[in-house]
Structures are given as structure tokens and as C-alpha cells.
Design an enzyme around this catalytic site. Sequence first.
Site, PDB file in Angstrom:
ATOM      1  N   TYR A  51      13.118   1.368   8.850  1.00 33.38           N
ATOM      2  CA  TYR A  51      13.361   1.692  10.070  1.00 33.38           C
ATOM      3  C   TYR A  51      14.616   0.909  10.613  1.00 33.38           C
ATOM      4  CZ  TYR A  51       9.004   4.413  10.013  1.00 33.38           C
ATOM      5  OH  TYR A  51       8.338   5.521   9.499  1.00 33.38           O
TER       6      TYR A  51
ATOM      7  N   TYR B 292      -0.897   6.776  15.039  1.00 33.99           N
ATOM      8  CA  TYR B 292      -0.105   6.783  13.613  1.00 33.99           C
ATOM      9  C   TYR B 292      -0.888   6.632  12.377  1.00 33.99           C
ATOM     10  CZ  TYR B 292       3.052   4.885  10.236  1.00 33.99           C
ATOM     11  OH  TYR B 292       3.839   4.662   9.027  1.00 33.99           O
TER      12      TYR B 292
ATOM     13  N   ASP C 187      -9.343   6.797  10.796  1.00 31.51           N
ATOM     14  CA  ASP C 187      -8.426   6.071   9.953  1.00 31.51           C
ATOM     15  C   ASP C 187      -8.780   4.529  10.094  1.00 31.51           C
ATOM     16  OD1 ASP C 187      -6.010   4.841   9.093  1.00 31.51           O
ATOM     17  OD2 ASP C 187      -4.454   6.255   9.812  1.00 31.51           O
TER      18      ASP C 187
ATOM     19  N   LYS D  54      -4.201  -1.148   4.031  1.00 31.88           N
ATOM     20  CA  LYS D  54      -3.685  -2.560   4.701  1.00 31.88           C
ATOM     21  C   LYS D  54      -4.359  -3.869   3.816  1.00 31.88           C
ATOM     22  CE  LYS D  54      -0.684  -1.251   8.200  1.00 31.88           C
ATOM     23  NZ  LYS D  54      -0.472   0.174   8.807  1.00 31.88           N
TER      24      LYS D  54
HETATM   25  C1  LIG Z   1      -0.102   1.471   8.149  1.00 36.08           C
HETATM   26  C2  LIG Z   1      -0.982   2.532   8.592  1.00 36.08           C
HETATM   27  C3  LIG Z   1      -0.946   3.815   7.704  1.00 36.08           C
HETATM   28  C4  LIG Z   1      -0.141   3.848   6.587  1.00 36.08           C
HETATM   29  O1  LIG Z   1      -0.469   3.190   5.416  1.00 36.08           O
HETATM   30  P1  LIG Z   1       0.776   2.703   4.208  1.00 36.08           P
HETATM   31  O2  LIG Z   1       0.133   1.606   3.545  1.00 36.08           O
HETATM   32  O3  LIG Z   1       2.066   2.183   5.107  1.00 36.08           O
HETATM   33  O4  LIG Z   1       1.139   4.045   3.825  1.00 36.08           O
HETATM   34  C5  LIG Z   1      -1.848   5.067   8.065  1.00 36.08           C
HETATM   35  N1  LIG Z   1      -2.565   4.895   9.068  1.00 36.08           N
HETATM   36  C6  LIG Z   1      -2.812   3.499   9.856  1.00 36.08           C
HETATM   37  C7  LIG Z   1      -3.695   3.684  11.157  1.00 36.08           C
HETATM   38  C8  LIG Z   1      -1.807   2.469   9.653  1.00 36.08           C
HETATM   39  O5  LIG Z   1      -1.862   1.639  10.573  1.00 36.08           O
END
Ligand SMILES: *Cc1c(COP(=O)(O)O)cnc(C)c1O
Length: 432
Positions: free
Chosen positions: A21, A149, A247, A276
Site C-alpha cells: 500500500y 475488511y 471472520d 493473524k
Molecule cells: C488481516 C485480515 C484478513 C486477511 O488476512 P491476510 O493474512 O492478510 O490475508 C482477513 N480478515 C480480517 C478481519 C483481517 O483482519
Amino acid sequence: MCEGERAEWQAFEKQHVWHPYVSMAAPPEIFAVARAEGVRLYLEDGRELIDGMSSWWCAIHGYNVPELNAAAAAQLRKMSHVMFGGLTHEPAARLAERLLQMAPAGMRHVFFADSGSVSVEVAIKMALQYWQAQGRPEKKRLLTIRHGYHGDTFGAMGVCDPHGGMHHLFAGVLPHHLFADAPDSAQWNESQIADFEAKISAHRDELAAVILEPIVQGAGGMRFYAAEFLRRIRALCDASDVLLIVDEIATGFGRTGRMFACEHAAISPDIMCVGKALTGGYMTMAAVLTTSEVMHGLHKDGGVLMHGPTFMANPLACAVALASIDLLLASPWQQRVNAIEAQLKHELEACRGLNAVADVRVLGAIGVVELHRPVDMARIQPMFVEHGVWLRPFGKLVYTMPPLVIDSKDLNVVTQAIHDVLKDVEAGMVSR
Ligand SMILES: *Cc1c(COP(=O)(O)O)cnc(C)c1O
């Protein structure tokens, strides 16, 4: 390493290596890290920074953690990788067992993916294949809320915020999913669910799943919402024959004060993504958890899930993830997060008095200061470095998600830096 050598590789890197970015053609200042330990990053130029970011929210135990180092070293001596097609290994089995023990009720099966974005792709495929196997292939759209996101890959981009998100450039090639209004505050009121309710009832026959981040919307705006909103979504999904994908990639493993943010609302999803902090920030790995119903439903006509990454269930990552979870569970993580939350609330409060600041909000080990105007990253980043902290604001958001092991003295340096740098922003030194 001598000075000349360091200058040489850094100059090469600047010319040839992409960073996320930012413009490769006109790169901002990039800081070279030589090593990291505890909550500190040690730069090549000798400076040390207190990490307020946990390396994009992953390094919950800090860096160079003896227990994780030992787990990685022990696994390395056995095998760092082996394919998962037709083969298996103890680290995958043990990690799956641990994840299912700690996950919300009903989670029974685990798919190991290699990053958060990929886990979101897999979750979406699970939902689509589930409805195909039920003889309802027309149920193939997704419903989500704005300001979300879910990652950088194409399927995941399709459910990121269509306007403020990072992916509006691709709007023309992304599938057309549905977006309902997101709650505008963490204070519940009935009107927050109205748009979502209208959309799910109007489109239930074409919806495969709802996908959203529970309680905290991360990279789409660092927004918090009430547990009641999530409870209502669960109920509406049930009533409408729509699967719920949660998520937890940003929120999982204690960040919000609960092991998983779903627990704030006492709900269980049909499909859940974690990533993460899964490996404590050591390796790239994510996982998709689901119920027996989804698993069996998907296989109804002898079908199989159409996904199989090369590095699926990488043994090294599994071994480190298992050690990271065990370390977390053995630690007083809940007290730590509560203490971080109390300190962030107390110390970030001072930012509210600044004219540049629109809002201050804290949940668990997440502290957010929202400004009226976007920050000039290229200028604000070095200011934080001068204050001895590592923070990476985006847009109007200056925030910290420190390692859960940070002590109050170091956290105070972080909050003080946020206040002092924003005071300079207010004085017109860095705002656009
Ligand atoms: C960071 C993130 C993703 C994507 O994960 P990557 O390991 O960067 O591909 C998806 N959903 C959420 C809520 C995130 O914080």
C-alpha cells in the site's frame, strides 16, 4: 555487518522490493529491522522501538519467544514441510484438536489455509458448495455490512467495504454481493439492524451466507459494535436459511478481551476464519472451522471441497501455532487484556481534548484515536519513530494493538507518543 554493506542492500531493496500500500515509484521512508525481542524492534541504525502494532496484530506474545522458538526448532529437526494430500502429521492433528476445544460450540472440522485471505476464500467456497449440494445453486450471493475488511484476494475483496475499502478500484470485476449498513456506534439501538433485516429478507433465496467481523471491524475502519447486533444477525440467518461466516482473523486469540469475539454475543457461527495471531506472528497460517452440518451438507452428493493449497497444514506453522495457543492459555491473558484496556481508556482520554481528534475508543487491547482528517503517513510515521514507538496509522485512524505481554511502562510510552504526535498534528505540522 559494515556500514557500506548495509547501505548497499538497503539501496537495492528500495529500488526493487515492493511494500504494501505504498508507491514503489515514490517510496516513503522504510525502516530496516535487524532483530526483535520482547515488545521491541531493534532497527539497523541502532534505534529501538516499542511495538504498538504486534506486526499487524499477530505477535501477541512479542518477539523471540523462547517457547515458540523451541517449538519451531524441535519441529524443524523432524520436518519443516510435507504435502497434506494423502499424508498427515501430529502437529496438524494436535492443533485442530486444540482449536476445536477452544472455539465456539458446534465447530467440529478444520481446514488449514495459508493466510487470512485464503481462509476467507475457503469459507466462501464452503458456503457455496453447501448450497449446491442441497440442490439450491441459486443461493450464491453473500451479504455483509459496510466498513468490513476480509482480505486482498478476489473473493475476499468482493466482501470488503465497496467505497472506503482498499479495493474499490476492482469494483468492475468483483462479484456483486450485498452490503447492509454497519452500526454507527457500539451503543446498541434497534435502528442499526433495520437495513440488514430488510436486505436478508428480500434476498434470502439467493443468499448463501452472511460474512462479517464480529464486534470489531478492523482494517475497514477500526469500528466497534454491540453484541446485540451480532445476536440479531445470528437469529436472522437462522430464520432465513442463510449460513453465518464469522471472520475472527483480527479478533481471535484474546484481542477483544474474550478468546473469540463471538463470545461477547454468546453465538456460534456456521463457519469461522482464524488467522493473524494463530501462530503468535511466527508463520503465515490461517484456519477455517465449521460445523458437522456444513461438512456433511457439502458432501451430500459425493462432492469434495475444491481447495488445496501447496502449503496446507504446514507442519512448522502447526507446531508453532500449537505452542502459541498453549502459551496463551497458560498465561493470565484475560487479566492482561483487561489491564491494557483500562490503561488505554485512561491514557488515551487526553487525546479527546485535541482539536484534530474526532473520537477515542477502546475495546480489549485495541485503542483507537480517530481524527477529523486523514494523516499524512509519510510524515507522521517518522515522528512516531522519533518517539521510540512503532505505530502504523491509516486514513483518519491512529491506533494501537500492542502485544498482550506489554507492561504498563512500555504501554505508557505508546499512549504518550500518540498524544504528543497528535498534538503536533493539531499544530498544523503534519496534517494535509
Ligand atoms: C488481516 C485480515 C484478513 C486477511 O488476512 P491476510 O493474512 O492478510 O490475508 C482477513 N480478515 C480480517 C478481519 C483481517 O483482519
